[in-house]
Design an enzyme around this catalytic site. Structure first.
Site, mmCIF file in Angstrom:
data_model
loop_
_atom_site.group_PDB
_atom_site.id
_atom_site.type_symbol
_atom_site.label_atom_id
_atom_site.label_comp_id
_atom_site.label_asym_id
_atom_site.label_seq_id
_atom_site.Cartn_x
_atom_site.Cartn_y
_atom_site.Cartn_z
ATOM 1 N N SER A 169 35.089 38.846 26.886
ATOM 2 C CA SER A 169 35.893 39.573 27.874
ATOM 3 C C SER A 169 35.191 40.856 28.327
ATOM 4 C CB SER A 169 37.259 39.949 27.284
ATOM 5 O OG SER A 169 37.977 38.799 26.939
HETATM 6 N N1 SAH Z 1 38.515 37.428 22.600
HETATM 7 C C1 SAH Z 1 37.284 36.817 23.044
HETATM 8 C C2 SAH Z 1 37.405 36.271 24.452
HETATM 9 C C3 SAH Z 1 37.279 34.822 24.393
HETATM 10 S S1 SAH Z 1 37.603 33.914 25.877
HETATM 11 C C4 SAH Z 1 36.124 37.770 22.915
HETATM 12 O O1 SAH Z 1 36.334 38.947 22.616
HETATM 13 O O2 SAH Z 1 34.971 37.346 23.085
HETATM 14 C C5 SAH Z 1 39.013 32.990 25.341
HETATM 15 C C6 SAH Z 1 38.836 32.107 24.136
HETATM 16 O O3 SAH Z 1 40.084 31.426 23.943
HETATM 17 C C7 SAH Z 1 37.776 31.023 24.287
HETATM 18 O O4 SAH Z 1 36.832 31.145 23.253
HETATM 19 C C8 SAH Z 1 38.577 29.722 24.176
HETATM 20 O O5 SAH Z 1 37.870 28.678 23.511
HETATM 21 C C9 SAH Z 1 39.797 30.164 23.392
HETATM 22 N N2 SAH Z 1 40.991 29.295 23.525
HETATM 23 C C10 SAH Z 1 41.473 28.668 24.633
HETATM 24 N N3 SAH Z 1 42.586 27.956 24.338
HETATM 25 C C11 SAH Z 1 42.809 28.128 22.991
HETATM 26 C C12 SAH Z 1 43.784 27.643 22.074
HETATM 27 N N4 SAH Z 1 44.766 26.811 22.453
HETATM 28 N N5 SAH Z 1 43.702 28.042 20.784
HETATM 29 C C13 SAH Z 1 42.712 28.884 20.351
HETATM 30 N N6 SAH Z 1 41.749 29.379 21.173
HETATM 31 C C14 SAH Z 1 41.787 29.002 22.467
#
Ligand code: SAH
Length: 213
Positions: free
Chosen positions: A64
């Protein structure tokens, strides 16, 4: 880990930038100032670590934007020892920011490749959140209830199961909307109702459901 004076300088500039964009919570700004974002980036984008932008981290996902991480964290009003559930561990950057703020962090990721990579990396950087591989829609019923819940993927609705795992008086931050754009919602759980407020538009990768495990 290598964290040079150059990295520290770039990070200080990033903190100034997100402060100008409206982040006020000094604890949040200090945490962003401490977490070495370059350790969380995909190597192809390493030179952009301190740009206030989201970048690909593999598996079609992104780390993010620091402003967004700070914004969601500020809305949560983190206090020391808060039990915080994060959905979407991704690179682990947001989890590290929460850990820096002395929260007890539980984080779920559904992409195995990212889960394994982040599970290996975080302890080497001194961050020890509890990491889980699974479907965030289900939350972690056996570890809850939580003081705070943060969803870092774009949802189409507010998952009922996660509301159940939020303590009374607890706060949940979740972007809700379409695939392209979501409204940041803050949900405060009161005794008999939910208080929901809107906090602007954002663009996250989708919060996916219905994957078999
Ligand atoms: N917080 C992260 C941002 C990741 S982007 C950071 O600081 O880098 C969002 C993430 O949510 C992705 O890695 C994606 O795989 C995950 N995601 C999407 N749907 C999900 C679900 N149902 N359960 C767990 N993770 C999920």
């Amino acid at each position: 880990m290598t964290d040079t004076y150059r990295h520290k300088g770039l990070r200080a500039k990033l903190v100034e930038e997100i402060k100008k964009k409206g982040i006020k919570d000094e604890e949040v700004l200090a945490a962003i100032g401490r977490v070495p974002r370059h350790e969380f980036m995909d190597s192809s984008f390493i030179n952009f670590s301190y740009k206030d932008k989201a970048f690909p981290i593999g598996a079609g996902q992104t780390i993010s934007q620091p402003y967004t991480v700070a914004f969601q964290t500020e809305l949560l009003q983190i206090e020391k020892m808060d039990k915080v559930l994060e959905i979407g561990t991704g690179s682990g950057y947001q989890a590290a920011v929460l850990f820096e703020m002395k929260a007890k962090v539980y984080s779920i990721e559904r992409q195995r490749e990212l889960f394994l990579k982040t599970q290996d990396k975080l302890p080497k950087l001194g961050y020890r959140p509890y990491l889980f591989y699974g479907d965030g829609y289900k939350g972690l019923p056996t570890y809850g209830p939580f003081d705070k819940i943060i969803i870092t993927a774009g949802a189409t609705d507010i998952p009922e199961e996660l509301i159940k795992q939020l303590k009374t008086g607890g706060r949940m931050v979740i972007p809700v909307g379409s695939a392209e754009q979501q409204t940041m919602k803050l949900i405060v759980k009161k005794d008999d109702k939910l208080e929901i407020t809107d906090h602007g538009l954002f663009a996250f990768v989708p919060f996916l459901r219905d994957k078999a495990y």
